[in-house]
Design a protein around this motif. Structure first.
Motif, short mmCIF file in Angstrom:
data_model
loop_
_atom_site.label_atom_id
_atom_site.label_comp_id
_atom_site.label_asym_id
_atom_site.label_seq_id
_atom_site.Cartn_x
_atom_site.Cartn_y
_atom_site.Cartn_z
N VAL A 163 -3.12 -9.41 -10.28
CA VAL A 163 -2.53 -10.66 -9.38
C VAL A 163 -3.51 -11.28 -8.59
N ALA A 164 -4.63 -10.65 -7.66
CA ALA A 164 -4.89 -10.41 -6.44
C ALA A 164 -6.39 -10.06 -6.82
N SER A 165 -7.89 -10.56 -7.19
CA SER A 165 -9.08 -10.14 -7.29
C SER A 165 -9.35 -10.54 -6.39
N GLY A 166 -10.58 -9.67 -6.31
CA GLY A 166 -11.55 -9.26 -5.04
C GLY A 166 -10.14 -9.19 -3.11
N VAL A 167 -9.73 -9.06 -3.51
CA VAL A 167 -8.41 -8.57 -2.38
C VAL A 167 -8.47 -6.94 -2.40
N PRO A 168 -9.35 -6.18 -1.39
CA PRO A 168 -9.48 -4.11 -0.99
C PRO A 168 -8.54 -3.89 -1.75
N VAL A 169 -8.02 -2.59 -2.16
CA VAL A 169 -6.78 -1.86 -2.43
C VAL A 169 -7.43 -0.54 -1.62
N THR A 170 -6.74 0.27 -0.99
CA THR A 170 -6.61 1.27 -0.31
C THR A 170 -5.70 1.93 -0.99
N VAL A 171 -6.31 3.54 -0.86
CA VAL A 171 -4.93 4.09 -1.12
C VAL A 171 -4.83 5.27 -0.72
N LEU A 172 -3.70 5.91 -0.30
CA LEU A 172 -3.52 6.78 1.40
C LEU A 172 -2.69 8.21 -0.04
N TYR A 173 -2.43 8.59 0.68
CA TYR A 173 -1.62 10.28 0.41
C TYR A 173 -1.50 10.56 1.26
N VAL A 174 -0.36 11.16 1.35
CA VAL A 174 0.68 11.82 2.72
C VAL A 174 0.36 13.03 2.48
N GLY A 175 -0.13 13.40 3.83
CA GLY A 175 0.18 15.19 3.42
C GLY A 175 -0.07 15.83 4.04
N HIS A 176 -0.79 17.04 3.56
CA HIS A 176 -1.92 18.13 4.68
C HIS A 176 -2.97 18.07 3.90
N GLY A 177 -3.12 18.35 3.09
CA GLY A 177 -4.12 18.53 2.17
C GLY A 177 -5.89 17.77 2.38
N GLU A 178 -6.36 18.03 2.12
CA GLU A 178 -8.13 17.91 2.34
C GLU A 178 -7.59 15.93 1.63
N GLY A 179 -8.14 15.07 2.17
CA GLY A 179 -7.79 14.12 2.56
C GLY A 179 -6.92 13.54 2.68
N ASP A 180 -5.96 14.09 2.87
CA ASP A 180 -4.75 13.13 3.02
C ASP A 180 -4.39 12.69 3.99
N VAL A 181 -3.21 11.39 4.29
CA VAL A 181 -3.34 11.14 5.63
C VAL A 181 -1.85 12.36 6.04
N PRO A 182 -1.93 12.88 7.94
CA PRO A 182 0.11 13.01 8.01
C PRO A 182 0.41 11.75 8.19
N ILE A 183 1.81 12.01 7.98
CA ILE A 183 3.11 11.12 8.24
C ILE A 183 2.64 10.48 10.27
#
Length: 236
Positions: A163-183
């Motif tokens: 429904v929003a073609s062309g709009v950038p989509v970013t995926v983030l994961y909350v946690g403390h593992g590799e690549g995760d984002v701390p809360i």
């Protein structure tokens, strides 16, 4: 005869909020009282020192500079206590179901729109997916084990891209593992995304996504967080 409207809820006073802020923060940092007293004393000492250094040296001048230092010490202690209360809040909700939704709904500011309700949830494991829409595009936040979030995240990303073609989509994961984002860094990470869409596009994307979003009122919401209890009270 129409029923008389109930009186508006009375807001806590300034000193009551300060007391609540202190109590909340002191529960996480037992050394807080000593630190605050030290900052106030340091401010007074600095003020008195300035009074001795700036001529003419007189008792009234030293007293006035001491009072100024006291005020600066109190201000500094309040600012530090506010910062520590924010850290205490993140420390308390870290790892709790619903923490990501609480942060998204309270900490992103006006350039982003998000809710504390998940857009996708696994009722058995409480893995949940949240969505924020703003000037940086669409952000999908996964809360829980990555392996069990794959389907939920992919479903939400496909819906947004449809429904929003062309709009950038970013995926983030909350946690403390590799690549995760701390809360504690979730809001800052989202705010740091570069601006990709204008206000008109942002409004259109929100409207399109809302029009195709599935109703989640029948799905159980992750339990464990009451924002009114874990959010650090702030003086107004």
């Amino acid at each position: 005869m129409a029923a008389r409207s109930s009186a508006p809820e009375k807001r806590p006073g300034f000193f009551s909020q300060i007391r609540s802020l202190y109590t909340f923060t002191q529960q996480a940092y037992s050394w807080l009282p000593w630190l605050l007293v030290g900052i106030v004393l340091l401010g007074i000492a600095a003020g008195v020192g300035v009074g001795f250094l700036i001529p003419p040296v007189a008792i009234w001048s030293i007293i006035l500079w001491g009072i100024t230092g006291l005020m600066l010490g109190i201000l500094g202690s309040l600012m530090l206590m506010t910062r520590l209360s924010t850290r205490a809040m993140f420390k308390k909700i870290d790892g709790m179901p619903g923490a990501a939704g609480h942060v998204l709904s309270t900490s992103l500011g006006r350039k982003w729109q998000a809710a504390d309700m998940p857009v996708g949830v696994n009722p058995k494991t409480q893995e949940a997916v949240y969505r924020a829409v703003g000037r940086g595009g669409v952000v999908i936040v996964g809360e829980g084990a990555r392996g069990r979030l794959t389907r939920l995240v992919n479903d939400e990303r496909s819906k947004v891209q449809r429904v929003a073609s062309g709009v950038p989509v970013t995926v983030l994961y909350v946690g403390h593992g590799e690549g995760d984002v701390p809360i504690s860094k979730l809001a800052a990470t989202i705010k740091a995304l570069p601006t990709k869409v204008d206000r008109a596009t942002m409004a259109a994307v929100i409207k399109r996504i809302d029009s195709v979003s599935q109703t989640l009122t029948s799905l159980p919401i992750p339990k464990g967080i009451d924002p009114t209890k874990v959010r650090a009270p702030r003086p107004r």
